[in-house]
Scaffold this active site. Structure first.
Site, mmCIF file in Angstrom:
data_model
loop_
_atom_site.group_PDB
_atom_site.id
_atom_site.type_symbol
_atom_site.label_atom_id
_atom_site.label_comp_id
_atom_site.label_asym_id
_atom_site.label_seq_id
_atom_site.Cartn_x
_atom_site.Cartn_y
_atom_site.Cartn_z
ATOM 1 N N LYS A 56 3.150 -2.358 -7.601
ATOM 2 C CA LYS A 56 4.530 -2.184 -8.068
ATOM 3 C C LYS A 56 5.516 -2.930 -7.177
ATOM 4 O O LYS A 56 6.448 -3.552 -7.655
ATOM 5 C CB LYS A 56 4.853 -0.687 -8.073
ATOM 6 N N GLU B 18 0.763 -8.762 -18.161
ATOM 7 C CA GLU B 18 0.395 -7.961 -16.992
ATOM 8 C C GLU B 18 -0.371 -6.691 -17.340
ATOM 9 O O GLU B 18 -1.189 -6.258 -16.543
ATOM 10 C CB GLU B 18 1.594 -7.668 -16.089
ATOM 11 N N GLU C 281 10.542 -11.558 -20.795
ATOM 12 C CA GLU C 281 10.164 -10.221 -20.331
ATOM 13 C C GLU C 281 9.044 -9.645 -21.219
ATOM 14 O O GLU C 281 8.096 -9.033 -20.727
ATOM 15 C CB GLU C 281 11.407 -9.312 -20.335
ATOM 16 N N HIS D 225 8.278 -29.579 -28.140
ATOM 17 C CA HIS D 225 8.033 -30.696 -27.212
ATOM 18 C C HIS D 225 6.709 -30.532 -26.480
ATOM 19 O O HIS D 225 6.599 -30.890 -25.311
ATOM 20 C CB HIS D 225 9.181 -30.803 -26.204
ATOM 21 N N LYS E 268 5.237 -8.561 -19.995
ATOM 22 C CA LYS E 268 4.639 -7.233 -20.232
ATOM 23 C C LYS E 268 3.245 -7.384 -20.842
ATOM 24 O O LYS E 268 2.314 -6.711 -20.432
ATOM 25 C CB LYS E 268 5.501 -6.385 -21.192
ATOM 26 N N ASN F 4 1.036 -0.319 6.017
ATOM 27 C CA ASN F 4 1.445 -1.099 4.847
ATOM 28 C C ASN F 4 2.202 -2.303 5.369
ATOM 29 O O ASN F 4 3.172 -2.135 6.107
ATOM 30 C CB ASN F 4 2.347 -0.242 3.955
ATOM 31 N N GLY F 5 1.764 -3.502 5.008
ATOM 32 C CA GLY F 5 2.437 -4.707 5.496
ATOM 33 C C GLY F 5 1.422 -5.723 5.956
ATOM 34 O O GLY F 5 0.241 -5.651 5.596
ATOM 35 N N CYS G 115 0.855 -1.180 0.000
ATOM 36 C CA CYS G 115 0.000 0.000 0.000
ATOM 37 C C CYS G 115 0.889 1.225 0.000
ATOM 38 O O CYS G 115 2.093 1.128 0.223
ATOM 39 C CB CYS G 115 -0.866 0.028 1.249
ATOM 40 N N TRP H 248 -3.810 -1.913 -1.517
ATOM 41 C CA TRP H 248 -3.854 -3.135 -2.329
ATOM 42 C C TRP H 248 -4.205 -4.237 -1.347
ATOM 43 O O TRP H 248 -3.404 -4.581 -0.475
ATOM 44 C CB TRP H 248 -2.492 -3.377 -2.973
ATOM 45 N N ARG I 129 1.336 1.882 -5.849
ATOM 46 C CA ARG I 129 1.518 0.862 -4.823
ATOM 47 C C ARG I 129 0.219 0.118 -4.493
ATOM 48 O O ARG I 129 0.214 -0.834 -3.717
ATOM 49 C CB ARG I 129 2.057 1.494 -3.543
#
Ligand code: M6R
Length: 619
Positions: A614, A499, A492, A515, A496, A107-108, A3, A81, A33
């Site tokens: 993030k 997400e 990568e 395979h 992108k 936050n946590g 957060c 979040w 965040r």
């Protein structure tokens, strides 16, 4: 929970805007965040605690709840979040005590919240949310009722908590103080002309304060307009000791300009940050020698190196492992941070473990680094954030200099990480005597040219913006394939697209695609190939043929002189012909831009992808 939190204490009359407006501005900058609910609390001139909070994103909530109209001199804010408790009004922060005198943002994750809740309920407290955070204001209330002063009650509360937290609290009984405590989750104090601030990230207050003190784990205290007290808590069994900390030597000035944290006319931070890559790369590479030298000297004497990273940083770690093997002749392996403890069991003395992390706060990477230390490894970090938690945990840190990255999707920090790690590989090879000057000079020259190359690639790819937007927005799946150095870049690119554009994109080693994965390929199925250097060109051509024969729509990122590759593709991103180290740094750019325009064409907001934050400080 990841957060954003902010606390402000100021002389109300000197503020550029009402306190509620300042909190809103800070929360907007912290939105990366988390953004499922938002809220604030201020202590008014009349000594009343006003709290407003709601589910939803900042602009809409702030307008509906009239953030801008709230005045006062001390206040806190939060953008969330969700982890404990769904993203609704009730669980939005700040949380308050029963008497409505204390408000807390956090936050946590408070791991022992269940037992604390039981204790509080038994004492008659009414818990109104499903969050772990709500225990904090009630505990403060409980200790105050037992005769403790507001600050001592806050400290007693901190003593009772287990887990990760950055907490800021206000209390109408001490209306000018912001109480704070930190363990694992980041918290930084800002000292400015208009007031004092405390936030998860300096970007929250950079317009108003550039002198900062980064708090450390175990620290708590309070800040007023004229006073700052920081104390360190230590536990020895059941005995808890508080010791004042002199933080004056930790005061530093932030070099980032306020403009760096705004969109400056771009539609989104993501595209702005894609365009900033030439500058980020130039800054990173200009300081690269100095930044990597100690680490390169350590690696020169080492036998084995493990690199840990999550998400994009894992992909950077993968490129690094390949480059250290090839250019420095060193045994190197990249590990996904959250899986690393399985591999760290067989660490040997003298092994070096490098945590790669943009934020320097990712808890999976931090945990791996801590474990490596306990097992006797030498540890290092490659990060973008000075004095971040991981940077402080390790023996050595090499910084990228990408500037603040606000977009949830990492872009400029990835290319800067790969650039710095490439430099590290070459310098280590030089120190180990694996590379002679005749081999290193062309690489260093190629690295010098990188910012210009990145700029040219961005301009040339942007010319295809509309084609790019159409290319993927109707697709539900895609493969991203590569070999060797092309594989982490493909990985990568796929991340992108997933997400921010919500297209299922899967990266595979191109040779492995036959395979199993090839079974999904039918007419029009998009398959992107990344071709870096010429080592594997013939093999890649076979893989392209295999996909073509099944009707795949082939898009390739490859040097423009790779004509046979180009002839097998439906579309080629024509990349400049570069040294492979320069290619591995820059060839991801078209894939970033492709993901961005796909998201925009689908009407999605690339800066606020659903379910993501993030910085991930939960396991
Ligand atoms: O701050 P870090 O580099 O440690 O973050 C690691 C990942 O969470 C991060 O790269 C994530 O995958 C990004 N959303 C990628 O765009």
């Amino acid at each position: 929970m990841v957060c954003g939190i902010i606390g402000i204490t100021a002389n109300e009359d000197s503020l550029a805007k009402p306190l509620g407006g300042l909190i809103k501005e800070a929360l907007k900058r912290l939105e990366y965040r988390g953004y499922d609910s938002v809220g604030f609390a201020v202590i008014t001139r009349g000594g009343v605690l006003e709290v407003r909070k709601s589910k939803g994103m900042i602009d809409a909530v702030a307008q509906r709840l009239g953030f801008d109209s709230f005045t006062g001199s001390t206040g806190i804010g939060h953008t969330r979040w969700a982890t404990h408790g769904g993203p609704d009004d009730r669980n939005a922060h700040p949380h308050t005590d029963c008497g409505g005198r204390v408000a807390v943002v956090h936050n946590g994750i408070i791991e022992n919240h269940r037992e604390l809740k039981e204790l509080l309920v038994a004492q008659g407290h009414e818990i109104r949310s499903e969050t772990d955070t709500e225990v904090v204001p009630h505990l403060i209330e409980l200790f105050k009722a037992r005769g403790y002063s507001p600050y001592d009650a806050f400290k007693k509360t901190v003593e009772a908590l287990r887990g990760a937290y950055a907490i800021v609290a206000i209390d109408v009984d001490e209306p000018n103080r912001l109480f704070f405590a930190r363990n694992t989750s980041p918290l930084v104090i800002g000292i400015g002309a208009q007031g004092r601030f405390i936030a998860s990230d300096v970007v929250a207050f950079i317009n108003y304060a550039r002198k900062v003190i980064v708090l450390r784990d175990g620290e708590a205290g309070y800040v007023t307009l004229n006073d700052l007290l920081v104390e360190e808590m230590t536990r020895d069994g059941d005995t808890i000791t508080w010791r004042p900390v002199d933080v004056s030597s930790r005061l530093r000035t932030v070099e980032w300009s306020p403009e760096m944290a705004t969109k400056e006319g771009y539609s989104h931070f993501m595209i702005k940050e894609i365009h900033e890559q030439p500058y980020a790369l130039a800054s990173t590479l200009a300081a690269a020698r100095e930044s990597v030298e100690s680490l390169a000297r350590l690696l020169a004497k080492s036998e084995r190196v493990l690199l840990l990273g999550a998400g994009t940083s894992y992909h950077a770690a993968l490129t690094s492992a390949l480059l250290l093997r090839k250019y420095a002749g060193l045994w190197a392996e990249a590990l996904i941070s959250s899986e690393s403890s399985w591999y760290l069991k067989t660490l040997r003395s003298g092994d070096v473990v490098i945590g790669v992390s943009q934020s320097g706060e990712t808890i999976d990477t931090l945990k791996g680094i801590k474990e490596a230390r306990v097992r006797g490894a030498l540890t290092a970090a490659v990060t973008n954030v000075i004095e971040s938690t991981i940077a402080r945990e390790v023996d050595l840190t090499a910084y990228i200099r990408a500037g603040p990255e606000i977009g949830v999707a990492a872009t400029k920090t990835f290319t800067s990480q790969v650039a710095l790690l490439s430099y590290l590989a070459v310098r280590t090879g030089e120190l180990r005597g694996v590379l002679k000057q005749s081999n290193t000079s062309p690489v260093y020259k190629a690295l010098e040219e990188i910012p210009g190359v990145a700029s040219a690639i961005i301009s040339s790819v942007e010319r295809h913006a509309s084609w790019l937007a159409d290319a993927m927005c109707t697709k539900s799946s895609a493969y991203y394939l590569g070999r060797g150095l092309g594989l982490p870049i493909a990985m990568e690119g796929a991340l992108k697209l997933k997400e921010i554009a919500y297209v299922h994109a899967e990266a595979y080693p191109a040779g492995e695609s036959k395979h199993g994965p090839i079974a999904l390929v039918e007419e029009g199925f998009p398959v992107l190939f990344v071709v870096v250097g010429s080592d594997d060109e013939d093999l890649i051509k076979s893989n392209m043929e295999e996909m073509r024969a099944r009707g795949a729509r082939i898009i390739v990122v490859s040097p423009k002189n790779a004509e046979e590759i180009s002839s097998l593709a439906d579309f080629q991103f024509e990349m400049p012909v570069l040294h492979e180290i320069a290619s591995v740094i820059t060839y991801v750019i078209p894939l970033q831009i492709l993901a961005y325009y796909t998201a925009v064409r689908k009407g999605l907001d690339p800066d606020r992808p659903r379910n993501l934050a993030k910085t991930v400080t939960v396991f």
